[in-house]
Scaffold this active site. Sequence first.
Site, PDB file in Angstrom:
ATOM      1  N   LYS A 110      -8.412 -10.358  -8.791  1.00 37.28           N
ATOM      2  CA  LYS A 110      -9.610 -10.450  -7.946  1.00 37.28           C
ATOM      3  C   LYS A 110     -10.506  -9.230  -8.167  1.00 37.28           C
ATOM      4  O   LYS A 110     -10.013  -8.160  -8.536  1.00 37.28           O
ATOM      5  CB  LYS A 110      -9.241 -10.651  -6.487  1.00 37.28           C
ATOM      6  CG  LYS A 110      -8.717  -9.436  -5.768  1.00 37.28           C
ATOM      7  CD  LYS A 110      -8.676  -9.717  -4.250  1.00 37.28           C
ATOM      8  CE  LYS A 110      -8.460  -8.428  -3.502  1.00 37.28           C
ATOM      9  NZ  LYS A 110      -8.604  -8.516  -2.068  1.00 37.28           N
ATOM     10  N   LYS A 133       0.825  -1.218   0.000  1.00 37.71           N
ATOM     11  CA  LYS A 133       0.000   0.000   0.000  1.00 37.71           C
ATOM     12  C   LYS A 133       0.855   1.262   0.000  1.00 37.71           C
ATOM     13  O   LYS A 133       0.409   2.313  -0.442  1.00 37.71           O
ATOM     14  CB  LYS A 133      -0.946   0.006   1.206  1.00 37.71           C
ATOM     15  CG  LYS A 133      -2.028  -1.056   1.090  1.00 37.71           C
ATOM     16  CD  LYS A 133      -3.204  -0.768   1.983  1.00 37.71           C
ATOM     17  CE  LYS A 133      -4.361  -1.677   1.646  1.00 37.71           C
ATOM     18  NZ  LYS A 133      -5.155  -2.056   2.784  1.00 37.71           N
ATOM     19  N   LYS A 151     -12.182  -2.834  -5.914  1.00 36.87           N
ATOM     20  CA  LYS A 151     -12.532  -1.480  -6.323  1.00 36.87           C
ATOM     21  C   LYS A 151     -11.326  -0.709  -6.832  1.00 36.87           C
ATOM     22  O   LYS A 151     -11.469   0.319  -7.452  1.00 36.87           O
ATOM     23  CB  LYS A 151     -13.229  -0.671  -5.226  1.00 36.87           C
ATOM     24  CG  LYS A 151     -13.009  -1.159  -3.860  1.00 36.87           C
ATOM     25  CD  LYS A 151     -13.485  -0.293  -2.782  1.00 36.87           C
ATOM     26  CE  LYS A 151     -12.539  -0.417  -1.595  1.00 36.87           C
ATOM     27  NZ  LYS A 151     -12.213  -1.812  -1.237  1.00 36.87           N
TER      28      LYS A 151
END
Length: 341
Positions: free
Chosen positions: A207, A119, A210
């Site tokens: 996968k 991240k 969003k």
Amino acid sequence: MSKPVILTGLRANNQLHLGNYLGALLPIVKLQKQYAGQYQINLFVPDLHSFTTPIDHSKLYEQSLNNIRLFIAAGLDIKDQDTYIYRQSFVPAHSELTVILNSFTYMGELSRMTQFKEKGSGQSSVSVGLFDYPVLMAADILLYGAKYVPVGADQTQHVELARDIAIRFNNKFGDIFVLPEAEKQQIEFAHSTNRLRIKDLQDPSKKMSKSAGSDKGIIFLGDDPEVARKKILSATTDSFGEIAYDHETRPGISNLMDILSALSGTPLADVQQKYQGLSQYGEFKKDVADAVVNFLKDFNNKLQAVDDQLCLDKISQSEKEVNQLANQTLAKAQKAVGLRQ
Ligand code: AMP
């Protein structure tokens, strides 16, 4: 004697999708059905975790409540006495224990966390909140002595870290924390809740998420059912000309079969048997689209029917009770480090 604790949470998020529903919401609802009576179930909204990456703060409060409504629409029994439903920030002990645990956690450990690396990579600046959130997660777990923390694969490293911190703390101060089970047992337990991985409809090698570039491959729970139908009908499949279930070679068709099986409640083997070898991809997709449309309509009706007052009452009752439980553990930790006598 108090019951062993299962603890699980889902980040407040405005746009939950079918992957979240089948991979997180539904398994938690099933887990409640399977284990209530034997275990205490702590279901919480980790609202303090929500802004370790940037969010629209004006929506956070409502989204946190909405997350709980979604669980109820998905079938969670809020009257169950063994289930506590609460928001992390309404239990100040989570933050207080985090500050204590920070001094028993090493920079090196946190730097090695895959989530942090993923991240944080490519960002011009990374917040201390993102770096430190595994410690907050350790506090979430240790305050209640949770044995099982069913999470996706991306979070198992953090559960293991919570265990390491607890072992380190206990070695120094005596038996303060109940240890969460080790990784192997956690994985077995999470596996027993049968979490599906739903893939993006346009790019089934990834996968459903969003963070994908386009919404075309994602069925959002709030999608207009007819928009969702189009997304299914234009899903990527393959050019074999014959339906078969194989995630390696036919990820698109296999993903649609998983979705059809899960939403229609038909065992996967029966879905496979029904369509295996057929060449009419269109017919198959139409059946999947119908199942998705029916699901979305039904889910939205259930969401509209959620009794908000009942939901708020449960949350406020749970928050009162878990504050007491959490404060007991916090007091032990405070005493151990010399903050209290
Ligand atoms: P996220 O907000 O993407 O971290 O997802 C929250 C939860 O939903 C996690 O427990 C994930 O395991 C689950 N989840 C997210 N995307 C999917 C997916 N495509 N298929 C199955 N589960 C998912």
